[in-house]
Design a protein around this motif. Structure first.
Motif, mmCIF file in Angstrom:
data_model
loop_
_atom_site.group_PDB
_atom_site.id
_atom_site.type_symbol
_atom_site.label_atom_id
_atom_site.label_comp_id
_atom_site.label_asym_id
_atom_site.label_seq_id
_atom_site.Cartn_x
_atom_site.Cartn_y
_atom_site.Cartn_z
ATOM 1 N N GLY A 200 0.805 -1.221 0.000
ATOM 2 C CA GLY A 200 0.000 0.000 0.000
ATOM 3 C C GLY A 200 0.834 1.265 0.000
ATOM 4 O O GLY A 200 0.298 2.375 0.039
ATOM 5 N N GLN A 201 2.155 1.139 -0.068
ATOM 6 C CA GLN A 201 3.029 2.306 -0.142
ATOM 7 C C GLN A 201 2.972 2.910 -1.546
ATOM 8 O O GLN A 201 2.780 2.202 -2.537
ATOM 9 N N CYS A 202 3.188 4.212 -1.610
ATOM 10 C CA CYS A 202 3.178 4.908 -2.902
ATOM 11 C C CYS A 202 4.615 5.061 -3.388
ATOM 12 O O CYS A 202 5.233 6.125 -3.248
ATOM 13 N N VAL A 203 5.157 3.977 -3.931
ATOM 14 C CA VAL A 203 6.513 4.026 -4.464
ATOM 15 C C VAL A 203 6.512 4.847 -5.747
ATOM 16 O O VAL A 203 5.591 4.764 -6.555
ATOM 17 N N HIS A 204 7.550 5.681 -5.926
ATOM 18 C CA HIS A 204 7.648 6.531 -7.113
ATOM 19 C C HIS A 204 8.659 6.034 -8.129
ATOM 20 O O HIS A 204 8.465 6.191 -9.334
ATOM 21 N N CYS A 205 9.783 5.457 -7.676
ATOM 22 C CA CYS A 205 10.795 4.987 -8.617
ATOM 23 C C CYS A 205 11.745 4.044 -7.892
ATOM 24 O O CYS A 205 12.108 4.293 -6.735
ATOM 25 N N VAL A 206 12.160 2.961 -8.578
ATOM 26 C CA VAL A 206 13.110 2.003 -8.029
ATOM 27 C C VAL A 206 14.188 1.750 -9.080
ATOM 28 O O VAL A 206 13.876 1.514 -10.255
ATOM 29 N N VAL A 207 15.458 1.801 -8.669
ATOM 30 C CA VAL A 207 16.573 1.484 -9.572
ATOM 31 C C VAL A 207 17.559 0.582 -8.843
ATOM 32 O O VAL A 207 17.583 0.521 -7.612
ATOM 33 N N MET A 208 18.400 -0.092 -9.627
ATOM 34 C CA MET A 208 19.406 -0.998 -9.083
ATOM 35 C C MET A 208 20.784 -0.367 -9.192
ATOM 36 O O MET A 208 21.110 0.268 -10.200
ATOM 37 N N ALA A 209 21.618 -0.555 -8.171
ATOM 38 C CA ALA A 209 22.987 -0.060 -8.204
ATOM 39 C C ALA A 209 23.821 -0.907 -9.159
ATOM 40 O O ALA A 209 23.623 -2.123 -9.252
ATOM 41 N N PRO A 210 24.771 -0.317 -9.872
ATOM 42 C CA PRO A 210 25.572 -1.081 -10.823
ATOM 43 C C PRO A 210 26.490 -2.079 -10.120
ATOM 44 O O PRO A 210 27.130 -1.754 -9.117
ATOM 45 N N GLY A 211 26.528 -3.300 -10.639
ATOM 46 C CA GLY A 211 27.430 -4.301 -10.108
ATOM 47 C C GLY A 211 27.049 -4.876 -8.765
ATOM 48 O O GLY A 211 27.786 -5.691 -8.194
ATOM 49 N N ARG A 212 25.893 -4.467 -8.230
ATOM 50 C CA ARG A 212 25.474 -4.943 -6.915
ATOM 51 C C ARG A 212 23.956 -5.188 -6.956
ATOM 52 O O ARG A 212 23.156 -4.357 -6.523
ATOM 53 N N PRO A 213 23.518 -6.342 -7.459
ATOM 54 C CA PRO A 213 22.090 -6.569 -7.703
ATOM 55 C C PRO A 213 21.198 -6.464 -6.474
ATOM 56 O O PRO A 213 20.016 -6.163 -6.607
ATOM 57 N N ASN A 214 21.728 -6.705 -5.289
ATOM 58 C CA ASN A 214 20.902 -6.606 -4.086
ATOM 59 C C ASN A 214 20.795 -5.181 -3.549
ATOM 60 O O ASN A 214 20.056 -4.944 -2.588
ATOM 61 N N ARG A 215 21.549 -4.242 -4.134
ATOM 62 C CA ARG A 215 21.472 -2.841 -3.710
ATOM 63 C C ARG A 215 20.433 -2.119 -4.586
ATOM 64 O O ARG A 215 20.621 -1.954 -5.788
ATOM 65 N N LEU A 216 19.342 -1.714 -3.966
ATOM 66 C CA LEU A 216 18.288 -0.979 -4.654
ATOM 67 C C LEU A 216 18.116 0.382 -4.007
ATOM 68 O O LEU A 216 18.302 0.542 -2.787
ATOM 69 N N TYR A 217 17.754 1.364 -4.821
ATOM 70 C CA TYR A 217 17.416 2.695 -4.326
ATOM 71 C C TYR A 217 15.972 2.997 -4.702
ATOM 72 O O TYR A 217 15.513 2.649 -5.801
ATOM 73 N N GLN A 218 15.268 3.665 -3.804
ATOM 74 C CA GLN A 218 13.854 3.951 -4.023
ATOM 75 C C GLN A 218 13.510 5.374 -3.597
ATOM 76 O O GLN A 218 13.806 5.781 -2.475
ATOM 77 N N GLN A 219 12.865 6.116 -4.502
ATOM 78 C CA GLN A 219 12.215 7.371 -4.125
ATOM 79 C C GLN A 219 10.741 7.059 -3.936
ATOM 80 O O GLN A 219 10.087 6.517 -4.823
ATOM 81 N N ASN A 220 10.246 7.377 -2.778
ATOM 82 C CA ASN A 220 8.873 7.082 -2.392
ATOM 83 C C ASN A 220 8.123 8.382 -2.180
ATOM 84 O O ASN A 220 8.729 9.441 -2.023
ATOM 85 N N HIS A 221 6.819 8.305 -2.195
ATOM 86 C CA HIS A 221 6.005 9.464 -1.822
ATOM 87 C C HIS A 221 6.365 9.951 -0.418
ATOM 88 O O HIS A 221 6.251 11.144 -0.122
ATOM 89 N N CYS A 222 6.831 9.021 0.400
ATOM 90 C CA CYS A 222 7.118 9.311 1.802
ATOM 91 C C CYS A 222 8.548 8.949 2.162
ATOM 92 O O CYS A 222 8.806 8.210 3.116
ATOM 93 N N GLY A 223 9.510 9.449 1.403
ATOM 94 C CA GLY A 223 10.893 9.246 1.796
ATOM 95 C C GLY A 223 11.779 8.705 0.693
ATOM 96 O O GLY A 223 11.330 8.319 -0.384
ATOM 97 N N MET A 224 13.082 8.703 1.005
ATOM 98 C CA MET A 224 14.096 8.160 0.112
ATOM 99 C C MET A 224 14.749 6.986 0.822
ATOM 100 O O MET A 224 15.102 7.098 2.006
ATOM 101 N N TYR A 225 14.924 5.846 0.113
ATOM 102 C CA TYR A 225 15.342 4.617 0.783
ATOM 103 C C TYR A 225 16.421 3.876 0.008
ATOM 104 O O TYR A 225 16.539 4.004 -1.207
ATOM 105 N N ARG A 226 17.180 3.058 0.773
ATOM 106 C CA ARG A 226 18.159 2.143 0.212
ATOM 107 C C ARG A 226 17.895 0.753 0.774
ATOM 108 O O ARG A 226 17.564 0.595 1.952
ATOM 109 N N SER A 227 18.063 -0.256 -0.087
ATOM 110 C CA SER A 227 17.991 -1.643 0.367
ATOM 111 C C SER A 227 19.268 -2.349 -0.030
ATOM 112 O O SER A 227 19.769 -2.185 -1.148
#
Length: 360
Positions: free
Chosen positions: A200-227
């Motif tokens: 139910g989160q309003c995710v705005h954009c998700v991208v993957m870091a180069p050379g590191r498939p488990n590293r994701l970055y996300q801009q959300n309606h409610c914050g900026m995140y890293r996984s």
């Protein structure tokens, strides 16, 4: 060795191409293409050099356009881009990703389709619609759209999608089953005590870091995140930014710690550049600290926004960074965001920006 640098710019009135050399000082604008259909996203399949452009609306319906000769000629297809009879019709194709011999398309209302024949026909990835939470998905401001498509570079069975306003979902079996990947991302618009739901989160954009498939970055309606675990959990990295709200994220082509975003002044405060002064923000340490890049960007009366797919990087060294605005301006940086130049203006509203480098 020389190179041709191509920008693919999707707009509300067709696709435009801008071409330059490896130096990226002078640009030639071509278009509009795709018969001026609304184009939400365009990419080049790196394996074939074919341009694919996703577009349409309630009037035209969905279609995927194709050019095999870098824009000289075009065709399009909507074969297979449909839900079963009696279900809500597809309004438009919204996002594309190519890899492992497949072309994926995200659509509105949210669903995923895949082509095994270069976009001539598509098949519905029905497993996403069968996710248990699907009846509870609600539309974001632009509709219930599947706008982010992230493919694992080595494993063809792994795909991540971002859906507004349902969240991030992941498959490890080629789309047969999907799991939510939203732990740690907020939904501030929900009642107190319910701000970290399973979906139910309003995710705005998700991208993957180069050379590191488990590293994701996300801009959300409610914050900026890293996984760092493929979206199983997310950590907020918005400290130091002027706002927790924005749309696009762009990863550096080589450095997994560096990425770019364009914060806006807030979801209910106008959705334009903070203080009407344009800046692109970057981090070189995975979001621990941030730097604002303003040189060459307007520092007064910048009441524009940047949509979720309208920022990209190229693979040159130093990397180029590009973004397009809702008011039809396109900006470019030849030095990884340090300085900026406006390379096009008076275009229709820019929906997406992608890059392609052709070696001579």
């Amino acid at each position: 060795m020389g190179a041709k640098t191509i920008l693919l710019v999707g707009t509300k009135k067709g696709l435009f191409l801008l071409e330059s050399d490896a130096d990226r000082r002078d640009w030639e604008l071509k278009g509009p293409f795709c018969e001026m259909w609304p184009i939400n996203h365009a990419i080049v399949d790196p394996a074939t050099g074919v341009i694919h452009a996703a577009g349409g609306n309630e009037w035209f319906g969905p279609a995927i356009w194709r050019s095999d000769d870098l824009g000289a000629s075009w065709s399009h297809s909507s074969r297979g881009l449909a839900y079963a009879a009696g279900e809500e019709p597809i309004k438009a194709a919204w996002s594309l990703a190519a890899g492992h011999g497949r072309l994926y398309a995200g659509v509105d209302p949210a669903g995923l389709f895949v082509s095994e024949d270069g976009g001539a026909s598509f098949a519905h990835v029905a497993g996403l619609q069968e996710t248990p939470s699907r009846p509870e998905w609600t539309a974001g401001g632009a509709g219930l759209i599947l706008h982010s498509l992230v493919l694992h570079p080595d494993d063809p069975n792994q795909v991540w999608v971002g859906v507004s306003a349902a969240g991030v979902f992941h498959t490890a079996d080629g789309g047969a089953t999907w799991s939510p990947r939203n732990r740690g991302t907020r939904a501030d618009f929900l009642p107190e005590g319910q701000n970290y739901p399973d979906h139910g989160q309003c995710v705005h954009c998700v991208v993957m870091a180069p050379g590191r498939p488990n590293r994701l970055y996300q801009q959300n309606h409610c914050g900026m995140y890293r996984s760092d675990d493929g979206g199983v959990s997310w950590t907020s990295v918005e400290r130091g930014l002027p706002s927790s709200f924005g749309f696009p994220v762009a990863a550096h082509p080589r450095d997994p710690e560096r990425f770019y975003l364009s914060p806006l002044n807030g979801d209910i405060a106008g959705r334009f550049m903070p203080d009407a002064k344009a800046a692109i923000w970057s981090t070189g340490d995975g979001g621990a600290t941030w730097t604002a890049h303003r040189e060459g960007l307007p520092q007064r009366n910048a009441y524009f926004n940047v949509l979720r797919q309208a920022m990209a990087t190229d693979r040159h060294d130093p990397a180029g960074v590009y973004f397009g605005t809702g008011s039809g301006e396109l900006y470019a940086s030849r030095d990884e965001g340090a300085t900026w130049t406006r390379i096009a203006e008076h275009l229709p509203t820019i929906s997406s920006v992608e890059t392609y480098v052709v070696e001579d």
